[in-house]
Design a protein around this motif. Structure first.
Motif, mmCIF file in Angstrom:
data_model
loop_
_atom_site.group_PDB
_atom_site.id
_atom_site.type_symbol
_atom_site.label_atom_id
_atom_site.label_comp_id
_atom_site.label_asym_id
_atom_site.label_seq_id
_atom_site.Cartn_x
_atom_site.Cartn_y
_atom_site.Cartn_z
ATOM 1 N N CYS A 186 3.348 -1.773 1.877
ATOM 2 C CA CYS A 186 4.533 -0.377 1.740
ATOM 3 C C CYS A 186 3.150 -0.339 1.196
ATOM 4 O O CYS A 186 2.371 -0.604 -0.119
ATOM 5 N N ARG A 187 3.758 1.244 0.433
ATOM 6 C CA ARG A 187 2.705 1.977 -0.389
ATOM 7 C C ARG A 187 4.038 3.282 -1.072
ATOM 8 O O ARG A 187 4.959 4.084 -0.499
ATOM 9 N N ARG A 188 3.211 3.707 -2.552
ATOM 10 C CA ARG A 188 4.368 4.684 -2.707
ATOM 11 C C ARG A 188 3.364 4.909 -4.413
ATOM 12 O O ARG A 188 2.553 4.450 -5.172
ATOM 13 N N ASP A 189 3.627 6.082 -4.521
ATOM 14 C CA ASP A 189 2.276 7.333 -5.270
ATOM 15 C C ASP A 189 3.173 7.692 -6.788
ATOM 16 O O ASP A 189 4.257 8.067 -6.582
ATOM 17 N N TYR A 190 2.572 7.524 -7.554
ATOM 18 C CA TYR A 190 3.024 8.194 -8.917
ATOM 19 C C TYR A 190 2.858 9.473 -8.745
ATOM 20 O O TYR A 190 2.275 10.272 -8.459
ATOM 21 N N LEU A 191 3.619 10.910 -8.928
ATOM 22 C CA LEU A 191 4.521 11.362 -8.556
ATOM 23 C C LEU A 191 2.834 12.503 -9.992
ATOM 24 O O LEU A 191 2.382 13.360 -9.696
ATOM 25 N N LYS A 192 3.201 12.295 -11.776
ATOM 26 C CA LYS A 192 2.266 12.842 -12.340
ATOM 27 C C LYS A 192 1.032 11.998 -12.219
ATOM 28 O O LYS A 192 -0.182 12.940 -12.685
ATOM 29 N N TYR A 193 0.377 10.816 -11.960
ATOM 30 C CA TYR A 193 -0.628 10.425 -11.990
ATOM 31 C C TYR A 193 -1.201 10.652 -10.138
ATOM 32 O O TYR A 193 -1.039 9.274 -9.193
ATOM 33 N N LYS A 194 -1.850 11.449 -9.899
ATOM 34 C CA LYS A 194 -2.525 11.783 -9.049
ATOM 35 C C LYS A 194 -3.575 10.894 -8.037
ATOM 36 O O LYS A 194 -4.357 10.511 -8.936
ATOM 37 N N GLY A 195 -3.268 10.433 -6.564
ATOM 38 C CA GLY A 195 -4.418 9.814 -6.134
ATOM 39 C C GLY A 195 -3.975 8.535 -6.671
ATOM 40 O O GLY A 195 -4.041 6.882 -6.267
ATOM 41 N N LEU A 196 -3.140 7.359 -7.411
ATOM 42 C CA LEU A 196 -2.629 6.542 -8.260
ATOM 43 C C LEU A 196 -1.502 6.170 -6.993
ATOM 44 O O LEU A 196 -0.225 6.589 -6.836
ATOM 45 N N SER A 197 -1.367 4.826 -6.834
ATOM 46 C CA SER A 197 -0.304 4.413 -6.049
ATOM 47 C C SER A 197 -0.004 2.629 -6.451
ATOM 48 O O SER A 197 -0.685 2.302 -6.746
ATOM 49 N N ASP A 198 1.328 1.837 -6.035
ATOM 50 C CA ASP A 198 1.621 0.685 -6.079
ATOM 51 C C ASP A 198 1.286 -0.311 -4.748
ATOM 52 O O ASP A 198 2.060 1.050 -3.304
ATOM 53 N N MET A 199 0.876 -0.980 -4.321
ATOM 54 C CA MET A 199 0.602 -1.415 -3.166
ATOM 55 C C MET A 199 1.364 -2.628 -2.689
ATOM 56 O O MET A 199 1.076 -3.640 -3.112
ATOM 57 N N LEU A 200 2.190 -3.115 -1.493
ATOM 58 C CA LEU A 200 2.613 -3.960 -1.531
ATOM 59 C C LEU A 200 2.395 -4.592 0.107
ATOM 60 O O LEU A 200 2.617 -3.851 1.143
ATOM 61 N N PHE A 201 1.752 -5.616 0.303
ATOM 62 C CA PHE A 201 2.084 -6.366 1.381
ATOM 63 C C PHE A 201 2.418 -7.155 1.637
ATOM 64 O O PHE A 201 2.734 -8.242 0.550
ATOM 65 N N SER A 202 2.829 -7.884 2.864
ATOM 66 C CA SER A 202 3.344 -9.372 2.969
ATOM 67 C C SER A 202 2.935 -9.259 4.362
ATOM 68 O O SER A 202 3.055 -8.773 5.624
ATOM 69 N N THR A 203 2.835 -10.515 5.181
ATOM 70 C CA THR A 203 2.352 -11.258 5.875
ATOM 71 C C THR A 203 3.132 -12.164 6.464
ATOM 72 O O THR A 203 3.315 -13.432 5.927
ATOM 73 N N VAL A 204 4.231 -12.763 7.567
ATOM 74 C CA VAL A 204 4.827 -13.613 7.659
ATOM 75 C C VAL A 204 4.549 -14.073 8.860
ATOM 76 O O VAL A 204 4.501 -13.661 10.290
ATOM 77 N N LEU A 205 4.148 -15.870 8.960
ATOM 78 C CA LEU A 205 3.872 -16.387 10.101
ATOM 79 C C LEU A 205 5.233 -16.087 11.191
ATOM 80 O O LEU A 205 6.057 -16.343 10.844
ATOM 81 N N VAL A 206 4.860 -16.310 12.840
ATOM 82 C CA VAL A 206 6.042 -16.028 13.256
ATOM 83 C C VAL A 206 5.276 -16.783 14.933
ATOM 84 O O VAL A 206 4.291 -17.554 14.911
ATOM 85 N N GLY A 207 6.224 -17.094 15.347
ATOM 86 C CA GLY A 207 6.040 -17.915 17.254
ATOM 87 C C GLY A 207 5.719 -19.109 16.042
ATOM 88 O O GLY A 207 6.050 -19.685 17.484
ATOM 89 N N HIS A 208 5.986 -20.040 14.907
ATOM 90 C CA HIS A 208 6.731 -21.254 15.529
ATOM 91 C C HIS A 208 8.066 -21.981 14.979
ATOM 92 O O HIS A 208 8.004 -21.418 13.647
#
Lengths: 418, 326
Positions: free
Chosen positions: A362-384
């Protein structure tokens, strides 16, 4: 008790104290006229919303202070104005020239000469006596003596550790060596008699940049801030990526441990009970380092967490109802719609360490600060059917590409140990 | 044409009077030929007489009067053409010819057949048992700690009680309107009312994971909210009360209006929340032990590359929207 300590100090170092006292008073006299109170004033009410200290440097109309002293003005230049207050009670307007949010510095300009510019010098050896000036708690100017305890490493924040009583309002004041030269800028305090100073070399960088530009104010402050944040985030991530992370085991995974000395990891697993039908473990790591931008916005945080769950007693459907509840990640912050966009997310399935994962970015960008983002990564084991693992990584105030790089490197170092 | 039929409707029940001996007096008085108990009807209200070439009608009531085909009658006789609608005070009737065609017989569905799942008692029993099992299983799956089996029973019993109360309510309505208890269909309807939301919820979760999106569960949830009650009502009205589908739809819409209004306001709230700002990331968090899905597993680097370009585009749009707002 207090009297006892004071007496002890007097008797044990009579000669030294005598020297230091003359030094302190002469330094105070010498620089008093070059140190000012910097204040942010609300245009409508004429009252101050923030105060700090500042000092004349380089030219007689240029003053240096902390970014956090003027941040209110930077974020609301239509509502607030900048003013100085001299030791003899005189006030006047100031103009913001340039800033450095990473090292918490700002340079302002006055319309008239403000006194003798202080000279900048390198940090003296560890143990050297330092004098910190400022306007503590709006009570009037004062000078605090203390000792240089050395520069902290980069993976802390590179500031000078100062053993002396810095107080609110002294922010932005100069810290001088015994010859009266500026070696740092007061920035923060922590606990008893523990202060932090920004090394003056970072101030020189801004002043040199301004000198090249005839001391004209920066046109787009927010663009300058986002440049600095992005560069800092890229530097941090590059530094982290270059480290040997070591490994730690969580469930059947071997995963990166502390990415850096500045990372603090805690175990937050629930305490197991006798009749539990499943086991669950949680480790959280954080770099505990934020760049202050405004009262409710600090960026530059890197957090990651590992969750492991397994069971021998629950049927898959029952285990997964519980496991699904662990699959929820978000970034704790005070941002609102005037700061950032909503999160945009992308979910898919990936193979890591030979296992299938449901992965979301997931990514969201700052409106005033161009090119600046918050990044959220999530990875979840499946199939077990009876095992689950979650890895979440948040990076705020970053260049999204750099954050992708960190996530990829971390995930690719996962190992499955059966 | 020598006879007439007078059709009267009282409390929704139609009754027919053959008019054979003329003149016929219609009124509330016991000396009338056709006695009508409605209090707005005068003791001697209306007279119908046979002429050589037809019939004539005469209003005898000076109190509430009579309307013929919505036109007030004067006190003087007037010729009557068949069929005609009359209104005596508040009382409605129709005058028909004995040769008029009646509506076609509605064929009763073969009750107790295997396919009439509403009225077959085996089906009703089956639904009740499945509902009980579904509720117990739902509770069992959602509590990952060991619990006494009595605990699950205590969760199921209130639901069963609710089901019986609902069935009784429906049956009472049947008793009042159709003079039949019709308890078996009422029980089927009540158990379906509790069972179907659970089934749809499960299907929604399965589809969410299958398609890696939250849409199926959202759509199923909203359709259950809006459609389940009206559809069950329509089934009940048409199968048990033999009401025509069109009328049944009308009744169902009317009766479920308050519930629908509630869900609409709830949905509008949710939509306005969704369209506004949220600091929470909105992504598909469903997990399934079956791991049946359409999306294939990718290499991490391929996925990250793909997500970078997808998110670039999405974020660009979000930034544009935000810029438009400020």
């Amino acid at each position: 008790m207090i009297r006892y300590i004071l007496l002890l100090v007097l008797f044990s170092s009579v000669t030294q104290v005598a020297v230091a006292l003359t030094d302190t008073s002469s330094i105070y006299e010498e620089v008093e006229s070059s140190v000012y109170q910097i204040r942010v004033i609300n245009n409508e009410t004429g009252k101050k919303v923030a105060i700090g200290s500042g000092f004349v440097v380089q030219q007689d109309n240029i003053l240096a202070t902390n970014y956090h002293v003027v941040s209110e003005y930077v974020n609301g230049s239509d509502v607030f104005k900048l003013e100085y207050l001299s030791t003899d009670g005189e006030t006047g307007p100031l103009e913001l020239l340039d800033l450095d949010v990473i090292h918490d510095l700002a340079v302002v300009k006055s319309t008239k000469p403000m006194g003798k510019p202080l000279e900048i010098s390198a940090v003296p050896e560890k143990g050297a006596r330092l004098y910190s000036l400022g306007n503590p708690l709006d009570l009037g100017f004062s000078i605090v003596t203390g000792t240089n305890n050395g520069i902290m490493t980069q993976d802390q924040d590179g500031n000078i550790l100062f053993s002396g009583n810095l107080n609110g309002g002294m922010s932005g004041g100069p810290a001088l060596d015994e010859s009266g030269k500026v070696i740092g800028v007061n920035v923060a305090t922590q606990g008893n008699a523990l202060g932090f100073l920004v090394p003056a070399k970072y101030l020189s960088v801004i002043l040199d940049r301004l000198a090249d530009n005839d001391f004209l104010p920066v046109k787009d402050r927010f663009a300058r801030i986002s440049e600095q944040l992005i560069a800092n985030s890229e530097r941090t991530i590059e530094r982290l990526s270059g480290n040997d992370w070591g490994t730690t085991q969580i469930g059947k995974f071997l995963v990166p441990a502390e990415l850096d000395k500045s990372m603090r990891c805690w175990d937050l697993s629930r305490v197991p009970k006798k009749d539990d039908l499943f086991r669950s473990f949680l480790t959280q790591c954080s770099n505990q380092k934020n760049t202050y931008l405004s009262k409710n916005l600090s960026l530059g945080m890197i957090n990651y967490e590992y969750v492991w769950m397994d069971t021998e007693k629950l049927i898959p459907a029952r285990f997964y109802t519980r496991y699904e509840k662990m699959n929820s990640s978000f970034i704790e912050s005070d941002v609102d719609k005037s700061d950032v966009t909503n999160f945009a997310c992308h979910t898919g399935f990936t193979k890591t360490a030979g296992q299938d994962f449901k992965t979301t970015v997931c990514r969201r960008d700052y409106l005033k600060y161009k090119g600046l983002s918050d990044m959220l990564f999530s990875t979840v084991l499946v199939g077990h059917p009876a095992e689950g693992g979650v890895f979440n990584l948040d990076v705020t105030g970053t260049n999204h590409k750099a954050a992708y790089g960190l996530f990829k490197k971390m995930v690719e170092s996962f190992q499955w140990k059966n | 044409m020598e006879k007439l039929i007078l059709e009267t409707t009282q409390r929704g029940v139609k009754s027919y009077h053959k008019l054979e001996k003329f003149p016929v007096i219609i009124g509330r008085g016991f000396d009338s030929d056709v006695i009508i108990s409605d209090v707005t009807v005068s003791p001697t209200h209306l007279k119908i007489d046979r002429l050589e070439d037809g019939f004539e009608i005469q209003n005898l009531s000076s109190e509430n009067g009579t309307k013929l085909n919505d036109v007030p009658l004067s006190e003087s006789p007037q010729s009557l053409s068949i069929p005609a609608e009359v209104r005596l005070g508040d009382f409605k009737g129709r005058i028909l010819s004995p040769t008029a065609e009646v509506a076609p017989t509605r064929i009763k569905s073969a009750s107790n057949g295997w396919f009439s799942f509403l009225s077959n008692p085996y089906w009703a029993g089956f639904f009740v048992i499945i509902t009980a099992i579904a509720i117990a299983a739902g509770k069992y799956i959602s509590t990952p700690v060991s619990q006494d089996s009595l605990m699950y029973l205590s969760k199921v019993l209130p639901a069963m009680l609710l089901m019986l109360a609902l069935a009784l309510l429906i049956a009472s309505v049947s008793r009042l309107s159709a003079h039949r208890w019709a308890f078996v269909p009422a029980l089927s309807i009540a158990s379906l009312f509790l069972l179907l939301p659970l089934v749809f919820e499960y299907i929604g979760q399965f589809l969410d994971y299958l398609l890696t999106t939250d849409w199926p569960s959202t759509i199923l949830k909203h359709s259950t909210e809006f459609l389940l009650l009206p559809i069950l009502l329509i089934l009940y009205l048409t199968r048990v009360h033999y009401i025509r589908v069109i009328s049944a739809i009308g009744i169902a819409v009317l009766v479920t209006m308050p519930v629908t209004a509630f869900f609409i306001s709830d949905m509008v709230d949710q939509m306005s929340n969704r369209s506004g700002f949220t600091p929470m990331p909105n992504y598909n968090k469903s997990l399934s032990s079956l791991d049946i899905r359409l999306k294939k597993t990718m290499e991490v680097s391929d996925f990250l590359e793909q997500s970078e370009s997808v998110l670039n585009e999405k974020v660009e749009k979000l930034l544009e929207q935000a810029r438009d707002q400020y």
